[in-house]
Design a protein around this motif. Structure first.
Motif, short mmCIF file in Angstrom:
data_model
loop_
_atom_site.label_atom_id
_atom_site.label_comp_id
_atom_site.label_asym_id
_atom_site.label_seq_id
_atom_site.Cartn_x
_atom_site.Cartn_y
_atom_site.Cartn_z
N THR A 259 0.84 -1.18 0.00
CA THR A 259 0.00 0.00 0.00
C THR A 259 0.88 1.24 0.00
OG1 THR A 259 -0.12 0.23 2.41
CG2 THR A 259 -1.76 -1.22 1.35
N ALA A 260 0.27 2.38 -0.37
CA ALA A 260 1.00 3.64 -0.35
C ALA A 260 1.46 3.97 1.07
CB ALA A 260 0.12 4.75 -0.91
N ALA A 261 0.62 3.65 2.06
CA ALA A 261 0.99 3.94 3.45
C ALA A 261 2.23 3.16 3.87
CB ALA A 261 -0.18 3.62 4.38
N GLU A 262 2.30 1.87 3.50
CA GLU A 262 3.47 1.07 3.85
C GLU A 262 4.72 1.62 3.19
OE1 GLU A 262 3.31 -3.22 3.82
OE2 GLU A 262 1.14 -3.17 3.93
N ALA A 263 4.59 2.02 1.92
CA ALA A 263 5.73 2.58 1.22
C ALA A 263 6.23 3.83 1.93
CB ALA A 263 5.35 2.92 -0.23
N PHE A 264 5.31 4.66 2.39
CA PHE A 264 5.67 5.90 3.05
C PHE A 264 6.32 5.63 4.40
CE2 PHE A 264 4.81 9.89 5.32
CZ PHE A 264 5.22 10.82 4.38
N ILE A 265 5.71 4.76 5.20
CA ILE A 265 6.21 4.47 6.54
C ILE A 265 7.59 3.82 6.48
CG2 ILE A 265 5.80 3.10 8.63
CD1 ILE A 265 4.05 5.59 8.33
N ARG A 266 7.82 2.96 5.48
CA ARG A 266 9.08 2.22 5.40
C ARG A 266 10.15 2.95 4.59
NH1 ARG A 266 6.57 -3.23 3.25
NH2 ARG A 266 8.68 -3.49 2.43
N ASP B 163 4.04 8.63 14.89
CA ASP B 163 3.26 7.42 15.19
C ASP B 163 2.93 6.71 13.88
OD1 ASP B 163 1.19 5.57 15.72
OD2 ASP B 163 0.57 6.69 17.49
N ASP B 164 3.54 5.54 13.64
CA ASP B 164 3.31 4.82 12.39
C ASP B 164 1.85 4.47 12.20
OD1 ASP B 164 5.95 4.98 11.84
OD2 ASP B 164 6.43 2.87 12.22
N GLY B 165 1.17 4.07 13.28
CA GLY B 165 -0.23 3.69 13.16
C GLY B 165 -1.10 4.84 12.69
N GLN B 166 -0.91 6.04 13.28
CA GLN B 166 -1.70 7.19 12.86
C GLN B 166 -1.37 7.59 11.42
OE1 GLN B 166 -2.62 10.53 15.44
NE2 GLN B 166 -1.49 9.54 17.11
N MET B 167 -0.10 7.52 11.06
CA MET B 167 0.30 7.88 9.69
C MET B 167 -0.37 6.96 8.68
SD MET B 167 2.61 10.42 9.44
CE MET B 167 3.85 10.05 8.22
N MET B 168 -0.37 5.66 8.97
CA MET B 168 -0.99 4.71 8.05
C MET B 168 -2.49 4.94 7.97
SD MET B 168 1.30 1.29 8.10
CE MET B 168 0.20 0.46 7.14
N GLY B 169 -3.10 5.30 9.10
CA GLY B 169 -4.52 5.59 9.09
C GLY B 169 -4.86 6.79 8.23
N TYR B 170 -4.06 7.85 8.34
CA TYR B 170 -4.29 9.04 7.53
C TYR B 170 -4.12 8.72 6.04
CZ TYR B 170 -4.69 12.71 11.08
OH TYR B 170 -5.13 13.52 12.09
N ILE B 171 -3.04 8.01 5.72
CA ILE B 171 -2.71 7.79 4.30
C ILE B 171 -3.65 6.80 3.65
CG2 ILE B 171 -0.93 6.96 2.72
CD1 ILE B 171 1.15 8.02 4.73
N ASN B 172 -3.89 5.66 4.32
CA ASN B 172 -4.78 4.64 3.73
C ASN B 172 -6.24 5.00 3.91
OD1 ASN B 172 -2.98 2.88 2.58
ND2 ASN B 172 -2.84 1.53 4.35
#
Length: 412
Positions: free
Chosen positions: A89-96, A224-233
């Motif tokens: 996902t785009a969120a995983e790409a961003f976080i990693r 916070d990785d969890g919040q970032m993924m929530g916003y992006i996805n």
């Protein structure tokens, strides 16, 4: 220095010697077991050696591009802690991404971006600058498991390499019936063969359109990785997909993407005035119209209210006419053999039925790009960041006759 362990060859030779020794008085069962173990290890070594030799001798086809070191590892594509090389996902790409890691470590003011491409890659072939119709491969329709099936995933999806999109649109009449271009016939020997035609094509020139939006996010949420993924996805990515579905259906083709419903030449079906046909029956008759145009429909897009009416349609004794597995997900929705996609982007009282993969192609210039900055307006003073998501794409409706707009009869 500890003694060197015997090699497989030495172990094999020792066992062979014991098996050949007529005076061997050891445990024969243990000897047989050790012999079998050595045999398996030698077979595995031979297979590994054969695989290594075959791989070393293999070569890629001529012209197959070799990735450069920069192409092999892109931001957002590093293996994660489980060894997965490519994020899904785009969120995983961003976080990693290394970019986010550096941004967090330095705390510097500025901006950076990470692109995640989920569109299929490929070479865009062309004739006089006009992309040819790509090969379409049947298969399972991809979908995000967290959200309903999207209209975009019904289409053939290809990657564009430029900003301008040119394609040819088939405006020929139907194949069947009188006065059409198809003049194929049985011809007696020695007589002139009929000429089919004329064929009619329009060259369509347009540009790829950018779909984008952004949200503010606090510095604490950035860490916070969890919040970032929530916003992006949950907000940004799905917001882009939802808007793209609207564009695919109703885009005006000039300042917006090309919508299928606004493309000239698509078919239309509406029950005759005074008809009492239910929506279920109307869809079946519209499917026949698509089949007569020689483009068998594979899916239908419906407003949730219309799909509700169809699923809850009952016969005279109160039994549902549509048998639905109420525990199944959206991908299991089918009617008359058609994949059903429900979307509020489709106006209530209408539907779009068609051969989506054969009738249109979604050309994507870039995957979803996520940008983050603390330099927007006065957000720096508020310790707030901006996350922006965007993608560039457009629709080539090259075969309008593959689609049928359905208008349901008004409720009595």
């Amino acid at each position: 220095m500890p003694p060197k362990a015997p090699t497989l060859t030495e172990q094999r030779d020792a066992i062979i010697a014991q098996l050949r020794d007529p005076d061997f008085d050891g445990d024969l069962d243990d000897l047989d077991q050790r012999a079998e173990e050595i045999e398996k290890k030698i077979e595995a070594a031979n297979r590994r050696d054969a695989r290594l030799r075959a791989l070393s001798a293999s070569s890629l086809p001529a012209g197959d591009p070799q990735p450069t070191p920069e192409q092999r590892i892109q931001p957002g594509m590093q293996p994660d802690s489980q060894g997965r090389e490519h994020p899904v996902t785009a969120a995983e790409a961003f976080i990693r991404s290394k970019a986010l890691e550096s941004f967090r470590a330095s705390g510097a003011i500025g901006k950076f971006s990470v692109e995640h491409r989920d569109a299929p890659t490929g070479t865009v072939t062309s004739t006089n600058g006009i992309p040819t119709v790509p090969q379409r491969v049947p298969g399972i329709i991809p979908q995000n498991p967290d959200y309903p099936l999207l209209i975009a995933n019904l289409l053939d999806r290809q990657t564009s390499t430029g900003n301008t999109l040119e394609y040819v649109r088939d405006t020929s009449g139907p194949v069947e019936g009188s006065g059409t271009w198809n003049k194929a016939a049985v011809v007696p020997e020695g007589t002139m063969k009929p000429q089919s035609g004329p064929f009619s094509w329009d060259t369509i020139t347009t540009s790829l359109k950018t779909v984008a939006h952004w949200v503010p996010i606090t510095r604490q949420a950035v860490d916070d990785d969890g919040q970032m993924m929530g916003y992006i996805n949950g907000r940004l990515t799905y917001g882009l997909e939802f808007q793209m579905d609207r564009q695919i259906l109703t885009g005006n083709g000039t300042t917006q993407m090309q919508g299928i419903l606004t493309t000239p030449g698509i078919g239309a079906y509406q029950p005759v005035s005074g008809s009492t046909d239910s929506k279920l029956i109307t869809l079946r008759k519209a499917k026949t119209q698509g089949e007569l145009a020689l483009y068998p429909p594979d899916a239908v897009v419906l407003n949730p209210l219309d799909w509700q009416d169809i699923e809850l349609d009952q016969d005279g004794i109160g039994q549902f006419r549509i048998i639905t597995d109420v525990t199944a997900g959206p991908a299991a929705l089918r009617v008359w053999g058609l994949q059903v996609v429900t979307s509020v982007a489709m106006a209530a009282g209408t539907a779009l039925l068609g051969g989506y993969r054969t009738g249109a192609t979604l050309w994507e210039r870039q995957g979803i790009t996520i940008l983050m900055s603390d330099s927007h307006a006065d957000l720096f003073l508020a310790n707030t960041f901006v996350i922006l998501a965007e993608r560039r794409a457009n629709i080539a409706v090259h075969t309008p006759r593959a689609f049928v707009k359905v208008t349901f009869a008004a409720a009595p």
